[in-house]
Design an enzyme around this catalytic site. Sequence first.
Site, PDB file in Angstrom:
ATOM      1  N   HIS A  16       0.660  -1.332  -0.039  1.00 52.35           N
ATOM      2  CA  HIS A  16      -0.125  -0.108   0.135  1.00 52.35           C
ATOM      3  C   HIS A  16       0.827   1.261   0.213  1.00 52.35           C
ATOM      4  O   HIS A  16       0.612   2.213  -0.780  1.00 52.35           O
ATOM      5  CB  HIS A  16      -1.114  -0.082   1.572  1.00 52.35           C
ATOM      6  CG  HIS A  16      -1.893   1.187   1.346  1.00 52.35           C
ATOM      7  ND1 HIS A  16      -2.963   0.954   1.062  1.00 52.35           N
ATOM      8  CD2 HIS A  16      -1.746   2.363   1.553  1.00 52.35           C
ATOM      9  CE1 HIS A  16      -3.797   2.239   1.204  1.00 52.35           C
ATOM     10  NE2 HIS A  16      -2.830   3.042   1.596  1.00 52.35           N
TER      11      HIS A  16
ATOM     12  N   GLU B 149       1.336   3.730  -3.437  1.00 50.91           N
ATOM     13  CA  GLU B 149       1.007   4.976  -3.357  1.00 50.91           C
ATOM     14  C   GLU B 149       2.304   5.981  -3.580  1.00 50.91           C
ATOM     15  O   GLU B 149       1.992   7.254  -4.580  1.00 50.91           O
ATOM     16  CB  GLU B 149       0.609   5.289  -2.024  1.00 50.91           C
ATOM     17  CG  GLU B 149       0.068   6.960  -1.656  1.00 50.91           C
ATOM     18  CD  GLU B 149      -1.204   7.363  -2.792  1.00 50.91           C
ATOM     19  OE1 GLU B 149      -1.199   8.579  -3.118  1.00 50.91           O
ATOM     20  OE2 GLU B 149      -1.841   6.388  -3.042  1.00 50.91           O
TER      21      GLU B 149
ATOM     22  N   LYS C 109       2.793   5.819  -7.467  1.00 53.19           N
ATOM     23  CA  LYS C 109       1.901   6.521  -8.373  1.00 53.19           C
ATOM     24  C   LYS C 109       2.180   8.151  -8.238  1.00 53.19           C
ATOM     25  O   LYS C 109       2.286   8.815  -9.428  1.00 53.19           O
ATOM     26  CB  LYS C 109       0.677   6.512  -7.796  1.00 53.19           C
ATOM     27  CG  LYS C 109      -0.276   5.108  -7.863  1.00 53.19           C
ATOM     28  CD  LYS C 109      -1.583   5.046  -7.623  1.00 53.19           C
ATOM     29  CE  LYS C 109      -1.704   5.379  -5.944  1.00 53.19           C
ATOM     30  NZ  LYS C 109      -3.190   5.269  -5.707  1.00 53.19           N
ATOM     31  N   ASN C 110       2.604   8.615  -7.208  1.00 56.25           N
ATOM     32  CA  ASN C 110       2.810  10.032  -7.073  1.00 56.25           C
ATOM     33  C   ASN C 110       4.241  10.267  -7.784  1.00 56.25           C
ATOM     34  O   ASN C 110       4.429  11.303  -8.586  1.00 56.25           O
ATOM     35  CB  ASN C 110       3.191  10.476  -5.733  1.00 56.25           C
ATOM     36  CG  ASN C 110       1.818  10.290  -4.719  1.00 56.25           C
ATOM     37  OD1 ASN C 110       0.916  10.580  -5.380  1.00 56.25           O
ATOM     38  ND2 ASN C 110       1.940  10.375  -3.362  1.00 56.25           N
TER      39      ASN C 110
END
Length: 407
Positions: free
Chosen positions: A247, A251, A254-255
Site C-alpha cells: 500500500h 502510493e 503513483k506520485n
Amino acid sequence: MRWFRALLKNASLAGAPKYIEHFSKFSPSPLSMKQFLDFGSSNACEKTSFTFLRQELPVRLANIMKEINLLPDRVLSTPSVQLVQSWYVQSLLDIMEFLDKDPEDHRTLSQFTDALVTIRNRHNDVVPTMAQGVLEYKDTYGDDPVSNQNIQYFLDRFYLSRISIRMLINQHTLIFDGSTNPAHPKHIGSIDPNCSVSDVVKDAYDMAKLLCDKYYMASPDLEIQEVNATNATQPIHMVYVPSHLYHMLFELFKNAMRATVESHESSLTLPPIKIMVALGEEDLSIKMSDRGGGVPLRKIERLFSYMYSTAPTPQPGTGGTPLAGFGYGLPISRLYAKYFQGDLQLFSMEGFGTDAVIYLKALSTDSVERLPVYNKSAWRHYQTIQEAGDWCVPSTEPKNTSTYRVS
C-alpha cells in the site's frame, strides 16, 4: 414478528452508550509483530483468540468512538459521518453478543468468526465515506483553522485505529477459517515471516506502471539497489505485512510516476525511479528517488493533510486520472508505516525531484502496534483554541523604508 425484531434492535441500540462508556475506560493492548506470529503459530488456539478479541475489539472501538463525539458539531452532522458512526455502533453491538458466550462451544467460535467477517465487510468503505464527510463539511462551511486542526488530529487516530482493528480481525479470520491461502502457504494470517522487500517493491511498481502506461502512454523505469549491513551476502527479508508495505509503495510509485511524466512531457526519455533498500541493526529503510520536479518546502506538510489534495476529487465516470484521488494516499500510507513504530517522510528539492523514505523496524520484537487511547490528554486536544502565533508574520507588501529616513 417484524415489529418485534425492530423493537429488539432499538433496545440494543439504546444500550450502546453504556457499552461505549464502559469499554472506553480501558486502554488498548498493543501487540508486537512477534506476538502476532506466536498467536498464529502451529499451536494457535482459537479459544484464546476468541477470548482476547471479544474484550480487545470493544476497547479499541469504544476508545475511538468517544473521540468521534468530540468532533465539531458541523462535522458530526454530515450524513457521511453519521453513517460511519452507525457502522461502529452496530459492530460494537455485534461483538457484545459474544461477551457471555462459552468459548468451549464450537458453534460459538464459528459464529464469532462469521461476525468478524461481517464487521470487516461493513467497514470496507469507512475511508472514502469519512472522506466524503470531510468534503461535505468543507463545501458547506469552508475552511476553519481550529476545526481543520482537530479533524487532522482525529483522522490520524481514527484511521490508525481502523488499521489495527482490521489487523486483529484479519489475523483471526485468516488463521481460523480452516483453509490455507495457496498463493501464500507460509503466511501466518496476513503476516509474511520472510517477506522479500524487493519483491513487494517490484509488485507495487508493476501495478503503478500499468496505470501510468494506460493513462500517459509512458512510464519511468525502475532501478533497485539493496544494502544489507547485517549480512552483505544475503537479500533483505523481514517479518511484515506485505499488503501494508505494498500500500505504501504503490502510493509513492503513483506520485513519483505522475510527477516524472508530467514534468518531462516534452522529453524523449524519462529519468528512472530509483529504490534503495537498506537494512541496519534497528531500521529497515526504503528510499524512493524521482526526478519529478519536486515540491516547495512550504507545501510538504500539506501533502499529509486530509484537508488538501493536489488533484481534483475524481467523480465516477468522468475518466479522471487514476493516479490521483481524495488526497488521502500519503496520509494513510504514513499511518501504515507508523502502525508498527515506523514512519514515512518526504525530502524534496523544488526544480529537481523528491526522495520518499519509509522507515520500518528491523526486528519483530520492536515492531509494536501504535494505538490511540482516549484519555484526558486526547480530550484536551479537542478543546484547544488556536491562539495568535508567537512569531512575526512577514508582510505581503514590501515595507516602505523611506518613512524612517532622518531628515
